[in-house]
Design a protein around this motif. Structure first.
Motif, PDB file in Angstrom:
ATOM      1  N   ILE A 123      -3.929  14.524  -6.609  1.00 54.12           N
ATOM      2  CA  ILE A 123      -3.419  15.128  -5.382  1.00 54.12           C
ATOM      3  C   ILE A 123      -1.962  15.492  -5.628  1.00 54.12           C
ATOM      4  CG2 ILE A 123      -2.888  14.727  -2.949  1.00 54.12           C
ATOM      5  CD1 ILE A 123      -5.403  12.928  -2.900  1.00 54.12           C
ATOM      6  N   LEU A 124      -1.647  16.756  -5.450  1.00 51.78           N
ATOM      7  CA  LEU A 124      -0.350  17.268  -5.872  1.00 51.78           C
ATOM      8  C   LEU A 124       0.719  17.260  -4.792  1.00 51.78           C
ATOM      9  CD1 LEU A 124      -1.582  20.188  -8.133  1.00 51.78           C
ATOM     10  CD2 LEU A 124      -0.909  17.865  -8.790  1.00 51.78           C
ATOM     11  N   LEU A 125       0.459  16.580  -3.690  1.00 49.72           N
ATOM     12  CA  LEU A 125       1.514  16.427  -2.688  1.00 49.72           C
ATOM     13  C   LEU A 125       2.644  15.587  -3.285  1.00 49.72           C
ATOM     14  CD1 LEU A 125      -0.647  15.614   0.459  1.00 49.72           C
ATOM     15  CD2 LEU A 125       0.559  17.742  -0.007  1.00 49.72           C
ATOM     16  N   PRO A 126       3.866  15.790  -2.836  1.00 50.11           N
ATOM     17  CA  PRO A 126       4.964  14.951  -3.340  1.00 50.11           C
ATOM     18  C   PRO A 126       4.715  13.469  -3.010  1.00 50.11           C
ATOM     19  CG  PRO A 126       5.806  16.840  -2.099  1.00 50.11           C
ATOM     20  CD  PRO A 126       4.322  16.814  -1.904  1.00 50.11           C
ATOM     21  N   ILE A 127       5.024  12.617  -3.961  1.00 51.10           N
ATOM     22  CA  ILE A 127       4.801  11.181  -3.769  1.00 51.10           C
ATOM     23  C   ILE A 127       5.530  10.661  -2.526  1.00 51.10           C
ATOM     24  CG2 ILE A 127       5.288   8.897  -4.758  1.00 51.10           C
ATOM     25  CD1 ILE A 127       4.215   9.978  -7.407  1.00 51.10           C
ATOM     26  N   PRO A 128       6.774  11.063  -2.259  1.00 46.34           N
ATOM     27  CA  PRO A 128       7.412  10.576  -1.023  1.00 46.34           C
ATOM     28  C   PRO A 128       6.642  10.969   0.244  1.00 46.34           C
ATOM     29  CG  PRO A 128       9.070  11.456  -2.504  1.00 46.34           C
ATOM     30  CD  PRO A 128       7.737  11.809  -3.097  1.00 46.34           C
ATOM     31  N   LEU A 129       6.050  12.153   0.254  1.00 49.76           N
ATOM     32  CA  LEU A 129       5.251  12.565   1.408  1.00 49.76           C
ATOM     33  C   LEU A 129       4.004  11.690   1.530  1.00 49.76           C
ATOM     34  CD1 LEU A 129       4.642  14.426   3.785  1.00 49.76           C
ATOM     35  CD2 LEU A 129       3.545  16.001   2.159  1.00 49.76           C
TER      36      LEU A 129
ATOM     37  N   ASN B 192       0.818  -1.214   0.000  1.00 50.75           N
ATOM     38  CA  ASN B 192       0.000   0.000   0.000  1.00 50.75           C
ATOM     39  C   ASN B 192       0.851   1.262   0.000  1.00 50.75           C
ATOM     40  OD1 ASN B 192      -3.039  -0.592   0.196  1.00 50.75           O
ATOM     41  ND2 ASN B 192      -2.133  -2.075   1.585  1.00 50.75           N
ATOM     42  N   THR B 193       1.971   1.228   0.712  1.00 50.15           N
ATOM     43  CA  THR B 193       2.854   2.393   0.762  1.00 50.15           C
ATOM     44  C   THR B 193       3.419   2.718  -0.622  1.00 50.15           C
ATOM     45  OG1 THR B 193       3.428   1.971   3.060  1.00 50.15           O
ATOM     46  CG2 THR B 193       4.974   3.307   1.807  1.00 50.15           C
ATOM     47  N   VAL B 194       3.684   1.694  -1.417  1.00 46.74           N
ATOM     48  CA  VAL B 194       4.251   1.908  -2.748  1.00 46.74           C
ATOM     49  C   VAL B 194       3.160   2.236  -3.778  1.00 46.74           C
ATOM     50  CG1 VAL B 194       5.450   0.762  -4.655  1.00 46.74           C
ATOM     51  CG2 VAL B 194       6.302   0.504  -2.315  1.00 46.74           C
ATOM     52  N   ILE B 195       2.031   1.546  -3.748  1.00 41.25           N
ATOM     53  CA  ILE B 195       1.028   1.666  -4.810  1.00 41.25           C
ATOM     54  C   ILE B 195       0.059   2.830  -4.601  1.00 41.25           C
ATOM     55  CG2 ILE B 195      -0.954   0.482  -5.880  1.00 41.25           C
ATOM     56  CD1 ILE B 195       0.641  -2.161  -5.395  1.00 41.25           C
ATOM     57  N   VAL B 196      -0.483   2.987  -3.400  1.00 44.05           N
ATOM     58  CA  VAL B 196      -1.550   3.967  -3.161  1.00 44.05           C
ATOM     59  C   VAL B 196      -1.135   5.410  -3.469  1.00 44.05           C
ATOM     60  CG1 VAL B 196      -3.077   4.959  -1.389  1.00 44.05           C
ATOM     61  CG2 VAL B 196      -2.834   2.469  -1.601  1.00 44.05           C
ATOM     62  N   PRO B 197       0.080   5.857  -3.135  1.00 42.04           N
ATOM     63  CA  PRO B 197       0.439   7.244  -3.474  1.00 42.04           C
ATOM     64  C   PRO B 197       0.366   7.546  -4.980  1.00 42.04           C
ATOM     65  CG  PRO B 197       1.917   6.417  -1.815  1.00 42.04           C
ATOM     66  CD  PRO B 197       1.099   5.244  -2.272  1.00 42.04           C
ATOM     67  N   PHE B 198       0.671   6.568  -5.807  1.00 47.12           N
ATOM     68  CA  PHE B 198       0.573   6.788  -7.254  1.00 47.12           C
ATOM     69  C   PHE B 198      -0.886   6.899  -7.693  1.00 47.12           C
ATOM     70  CE2 PHE B 198       4.858   5.197  -6.782  1.00 47.12           C
ATOM     71  CZ  PHE B 198       5.576   6.073  -7.594  1.00 47.12           C
ATOM     72  N   VAL B 199      -1.765   6.151  -7.043  1.00 47.39           N
ATOM     73  CA  VAL B 199      -3.205   6.266  -7.311  1.00 47.39           C
ATOM     74  C   VAL B 199      -3.685   7.654  -6.879  1.00 47.39           C
ATOM     75  CG1 VAL B 199      -5.496   5.400  -6.691  1.00 47.39           C
ATOM     76  CG2 VAL B 199      -3.633   3.785  -7.118  1.00 47.39           C
ATOM     77  N   LEU B 200      -3.225   8.107  -5.731  1.00 46.66           N
ATOM     78  CA  LEU B 200      -3.624   9.428  -5.245  1.00 46.66           C
ATOM     79  C   LEU B 200      -3.138  10.528  -6.185  1.00 46.66           C
ATOM     80  CD1 LEU B 200      -2.876   8.937  -1.430  1.00 46.66           C
ATOM     81  CD2 LEU B 200      -5.126   8.971  -2.528  1.00 46.66           C
TER      82      LEU B 200
END
Length: 165
Positions: A124-130, A110-118
């Motif tokens: 959502i324009l937050l940085p992917i690492p954040l 989830n940590t790797v996949i969900v941010p890319f979906v967001l």
């Protein structure tokens, strides 16, 4: 052959119950279950593949239904659910290792996949690492902390609850 049929029915029943519980917990706690900062309490159930292989399809189907009911977009329904499936499969594979390793696969998936979906699904324009950090913290709370509490509660009764036919 009769026993084989009973095992299939038991497997499907367990998977269906796990899916239903996942959906109910996700929907009841909807304010915490969706968004870029989330602690999906139902993810505590990702520990269940340690007890039964029926948890793998149960968690996957429960996540799909939860994402549909939550009004998620198609990429989230697909990839968010795949993250749960990947986590469940690897939890099943790690079931004979340390109980402390069991929550790791869903946290990582989830940590790797969900941010890319967001980012690319919801814009959502937050940085992917954040977003990896926020999703990861939520997963550590739900899968790690709550998941290990679920493990402790169920392990004593595992043979009665997750018996085979």
């Amino acid at each position: 052959m009769k026993n084989s049929g009973n095992n299939k029915v038991l497997f499907m029943s367990q998977a269906a119950m796990i899916a239903a519980i996942y959906v109910v917990i996700t929907v009841v706690f909807a304010p915490f279950s969706y968004g870029e900062v989330q602690v999906r309490l139902s993810e505590a159930l990702t520990i269940l593949p340690v007890f039964t292989p029926a948890a793998v399809p149960g968690l996957f189907i429960g996540c799909i239904i939860s994402n549909i009911l939550g009004g998620c977009i198609l990429p989230d329904i697909i990839f968010g659910s795949l993250a749960t499936l990947i986590g469940a499969i690897f939890t099943w594979l790690l079931r004979k290792k340390s109980k402390f390793l069991a929550p790791l696969p869903p946290v990582l998936a989830n940590t790797v996949i969900v941010p890319f979906v967001l980012r690319y699904g919801y814009q959502i324009l937050l940085p992917i690492p954040l977003m990896m950090l926020t999703v990861g913290i939520g997963e550590i709370i739900s899968c790690g902390v709550l998941g290990l509490i679920v493990y402790a509660a169920l392990s004593k009764y595992r043979h009665a609850i997750f018996r085979t036919a």
